[in-house]
Design a protein around this motif. Structure first.
Motif, mmCIF file in Angstrom:
data_model
loop_
_atom_site.group_PDB
_atom_site.id
_atom_site.type_symbol
_atom_site.label_atom_id
_atom_site.label_comp_id
_atom_site.label_asym_id
_atom_site.label_seq_id
_atom_site.Cartn_x
_atom_site.Cartn_y
_atom_site.Cartn_z
ATOM 1 N N GLU A 165 0.098 8.747 -1.358
ATOM 2 C CA GLU A 165 -0.637 9.691 -2.212
ATOM 3 C C GLU A 165 -1.918 10.172 -1.546
ATOM 4 O OE1 GLU A 165 -1.131 8.076 -6.126
ATOM 5 O OE2 GLU A 165 1.012 7.644 -6.348
ATOM 6 N N ARG A 166 -2.490 9.332 -0.683
ATOM 7 C CA ARG A 166 -3.704 9.748 0.026
ATOM 8 C C ARG A 166 -3.402 10.763 1.112
ATOM 9 N NH1 ARG A 166 -5.432 4.921 2.013
ATOM 10 N NH2 ARG A 166 -4.777 5.270 4.168
ATOM 11 N N HIS A 176 0.797 -1.227 0.000
ATOM 12 C CA HIS A 176 0.000 0.000 0.000
ATOM 13 C C HIS A 176 0.829 1.275 0.000
ATOM 14 C CE1 HIS A 176 -2.394 -3.221 1.981
ATOM 15 N NE2 HIS A 176 -3.323 -2.776 1.154
ATOM 16 N N THR A 177 2.124 1.165 -0.299
ATOM 17 C CA THR A 177 2.986 2.338 -0.218
ATOM 18 C C THR A 177 2.445 3.499 -1.043
ATOM 19 O OG1 THR A 177 4.938 0.944 0.131
ATOM 20 C CG2 THR A 177 5.330 3.212 -0.540
ATOM 21 N N SER A 178 2.201 3.277 -2.323
ATOM 22 C CA SER A 178 1.739 4.365 -3.192
ATOM 23 C C SER A 178 0.380 4.882 -2.768
ATOM 24 C CB SER A 178 1.689 3.882 -4.651
ATOM 25 O OG SER A 178 2.975 3.539 -5.112
ATOM 26 N N VAL A 179 -0.535 3.972 -2.455
ATOM 27 C CA VAL A 179 -1.897 4.363 -2.102
ATOM 28 C C VAL A 179 -1.904 5.242 -0.857
ATOM 29 C CG1 VAL A 179 -4.138 3.501 -1.325
ATOM 30 C CG2 VAL A 179 -2.925 2.342 -3.179
ATOM 31 N N VAL A 180 -1.192 4.817 0.177
ATOM 32 C CA VAL A 180 -1.194 5.552 1.441
ATOM 33 C C VAL A 180 -0.498 6.899 1.291
ATOM 34 C CG1 VAL A 180 -0.317 5.570 3.807
ATOM 35 C CG2 VAL A 180 -1.405 3.513 2.886
ATOM 36 N N LYS A 238 3.501 13.996 -4.216
ATOM 37 C CA LYS A 238 3.328 12.902 -5.176
ATOM 38 C C LYS A 238 4.468 12.834 -6.184
ATOM 39 C CE LYS A 238 0.003 10.921 -8.412
ATOM 40 N NZ LYS A 238 -1.363 11.026 -9.009
ATOM 41 N N GLU A 239 4.928 13.977 -6.679
ATOM 42 C CA GLU A 239 5.996 13.980 -7.675
ATOM 43 C C GLU A 239 7.314 13.470 -7.082
ATOM 44 O OE1 GLU A 239 5.450 14.618 -10.839
ATOM 45 O OE2 GLU A 239 3.318 14.932 -10.332
ATOM 46 N N HIS A 240 7.461 13.633 -5.788
ATOM 47 C CA HIS A 240 8.710 13.242 -5.119
ATOM 48 C C HIS A 240 8.801 11.733 -4.899
ATOM 49 C CE1 HIS A 240 12.306 13.794 -2.799
ATOM 50 N NE2 HIS A 240 11.764 13.466 -1.648
ATOM 51 N N PHE A 241 7.667 11.060 -4.875
ATOM 52 C CA PHE A 241 7.653 9.638 -4.550
ATOM 53 C C PHE A 241 8.387 8.804 -5.594
ATOM 54 C CE2 PHE A 241 3.433 10.542 -2.238
ATOM 55 C CZ PHE A 241 4.129 10.997 -1.137
ATOM 56 N N GLN A 242 8.317 9.230 -6.856
ATOM 57 C CA GLN A 242 9.017 8.487 -7.902
ATOM 58 C C GLN A 242 10.522 8.521 -7.663
ATOM 59 O OE1 GLN A 242 8.048 9.745 -11.866
ATOM 60 N NE2 GLN A 242 8.956 7.944 -12.822
ATOM 61 N N HIS A 243 11.033 9.678 -7.250
ATOM 62 C CA HIS A 243 12.451 9.796 -6.915
ATOM 63 C C HIS A 243 12.808 8.881 -5.744
ATOM 64 C CE1 HIS A 243 16.191 11.473 -5.325
ATOM 65 N NE2 HIS A 243 15.555 11.723 -4.192
ATOM 66 N N LEU A 244 11.971 8.867 -4.695
ATOM 67 C CA LEU A 244 12.246 8.038 -3.524
ATOM 68 C C LEU A 244 12.246 6.561 -3.886
ATOM 69 C CD1 LEU A 244 10.112 9.842 -0.776
ATOM 70 C CD2 LEU A 244 12.571 10.055 -1.220
#
Length: 403
Positions: free
Chosen positions: A383-384, A377-381, A390-396
């Motif tokens: 982003e919620r 659920h990393t992305s779901v949580v 949100k844009e930073h998550f791709q880098h992480l």
């Protein structure tokens, strides 16, 4: 109808059993539980198998304590992972952790650091020996604490039995009790916060809990100054209250008062024992157990288990079989109460789980989802709760900070 803890959000940094047992109960009660795990390793118990569920990598041990949670994989040793956790904390009511004393301070995720950014935070720390004292830096595991905390001195056959030794309880009872103490303490802190606006730091020690749940045995020692000894399946304060061999097996006889003892003697065909001045009262039976129990043992061995179970049940004398787990889950009362549940598994099909025993207004309290996959659920949580990042998550994700 909403569950009791609907709207409460828990950030769970704990692993193994005591912490996850606590957060699973809170999830069953309706709390949103975000389970933070290392992106590569996850919770240690994911690998504590076999057995595993089907052809998956979900160990049964992990499945037992992680229902109803969302898994978010974050490397908290990485500075950007720490920043991410701090951002999540500001969206949560409770942080639960079971790192060694001071283990999270180096990451800026200790209570003092997080309270600075969320003053009303409820922060629950579970350790082996507590936040202070001469043993504070030691690691603590359930088995160790059953020994150090006195439970094993009470469990096992008496010293007089050849080959006897102290024995641990067959499940991690110290961890489980600690998890439930943590859950009730968190709920108490939530009530206090609603009343005062103040957060709290809860300090729970496995050793403290193990000593605390020694209950009547600890009080027996404090009252007499004499440490209780191992009695096998016998009870230190009630007689007869133990397992007995029958003609074809074993049953438990649990006589709780003098009237029940009288009825037992009628069924066993020895009414004179109930009138014997040595055995008329429980205090007398405890004092004279060494003469009474052999007499009862001979009587119990004269008939098969079914005779005793049916006859004593009819007479209102508490008794029962000693079931293995196959027999437990085949038991009609256990089945009627729905103690075996199924939840959809992400790999397909369903996974069997043990139900939470609590019912609210006739409704079983079980989370709807099976234990999650690592980082499911990393992305779901993220982003919620943190849409602005949100844009930073791709880098992480590319850096391995999240999965």
């Amino acid at each position: 109808m909403d569950k009791p803890l609907a709207g409460i959000r828990i950030l769970d940094l704990s692993r193994i059993l005591a912490g996850p047992w606590c957060s699973q109960h809170l999830a069953d009660m309706g709390a949103e539980v975000i389970k933070v795990e290392h992106p590569a390793r996850g919770d240690d118990t994911r690998g504590w198998g076999p057995p595993y569920h089907g052809n998956t990598e979900d160990a049964a041990y992990y499945l037992s304590a992680n229902r109803g949670k969302e898994s978010v994989a974050i490397d908290i040793a990485h500075p950007e992972g720490q920043q991410l956790v701090r951002a999540l904390v500001q969206q949560c009511d409770v942080v639960l952790e079971n790192f060694k004393v001071g283990g999270l301070a180096k990451y800026g995720l200790d209570y003092a650091s997080l309270k600075a950014i969320k003053p009303d935070l409820i922060y629950c720390s579970i350790t082996g020996f507590g936040q202070d004292g001469p043993y504070a830096q030691r690691a603590g595991y359930d088995f160790l604490l059953q020994g150090m905390g006195g439970l094993m001195s009470l469990t096992g056959q008496p010293e007089s039995v050849p080959g006897s030794e102290p024995v641990k309880v067959g499940v991690a009872i110290t961890d489980l009790f600690t998890g439930m103490y943590a859950a009730t303490s968190i709920l108490s802190a939530l009530i206090q916060r609603d009343r005062t606006g103040l957060g709290a730091w809860i300090d729970l020690s496995l050793l403290d809990v193990q000593v605390g749940v020694l209950a009547n045995q600890a009080q027996n020692y404090l009252t007499t100054g004499k440490p209780p000894v191992r009695l096998g399946n016998a009870h230190p304060n009630i007689v007869p209250y133990q397992a007995f061999a029958t003609a074809d097996g074993h049953i438990i006889l649990a006589v709780g008062n003098d009237r029940q003892f009288q009825r037992f003697c009628q069924v066993a065909g020895c009414p004179e024992l109930a009138e014997d001045t040595r055995y008329r009262t429980n205090a007398g039976r405890v004092q004279h157990r060494e003469t009474l129990v052999p007499e009862l043992s001979a009587l119990m061995a004269s008939q098969p288990s079914d005779f005793w179970l049916s006859s004593l049940e009819e007479a209102g004398v508490p008794c029962g079989p000693i079931n293995n787990l196959a027999q437990v889950f085949d038991d009609r009362q256990v089945q009627h109460r729905g103690m075996r549940i199924k939840r959809p598994h992400r790999a397909g099909g369903e996974v069997d789980l043990v139900s939470n025993p609590v019912r609210f207004n006739g409704m079983s309290m079980n989370a709807d989802s099976a234990p999650p996959g690592l980082g499911e659920h990393t992305s779901v949580v993220l982003e919620r709760l943190l849409p602005e990042q949100k844009e930073h998550f791709q880098h992480l994700s590319k850096e391995g900070v999240i999965r």
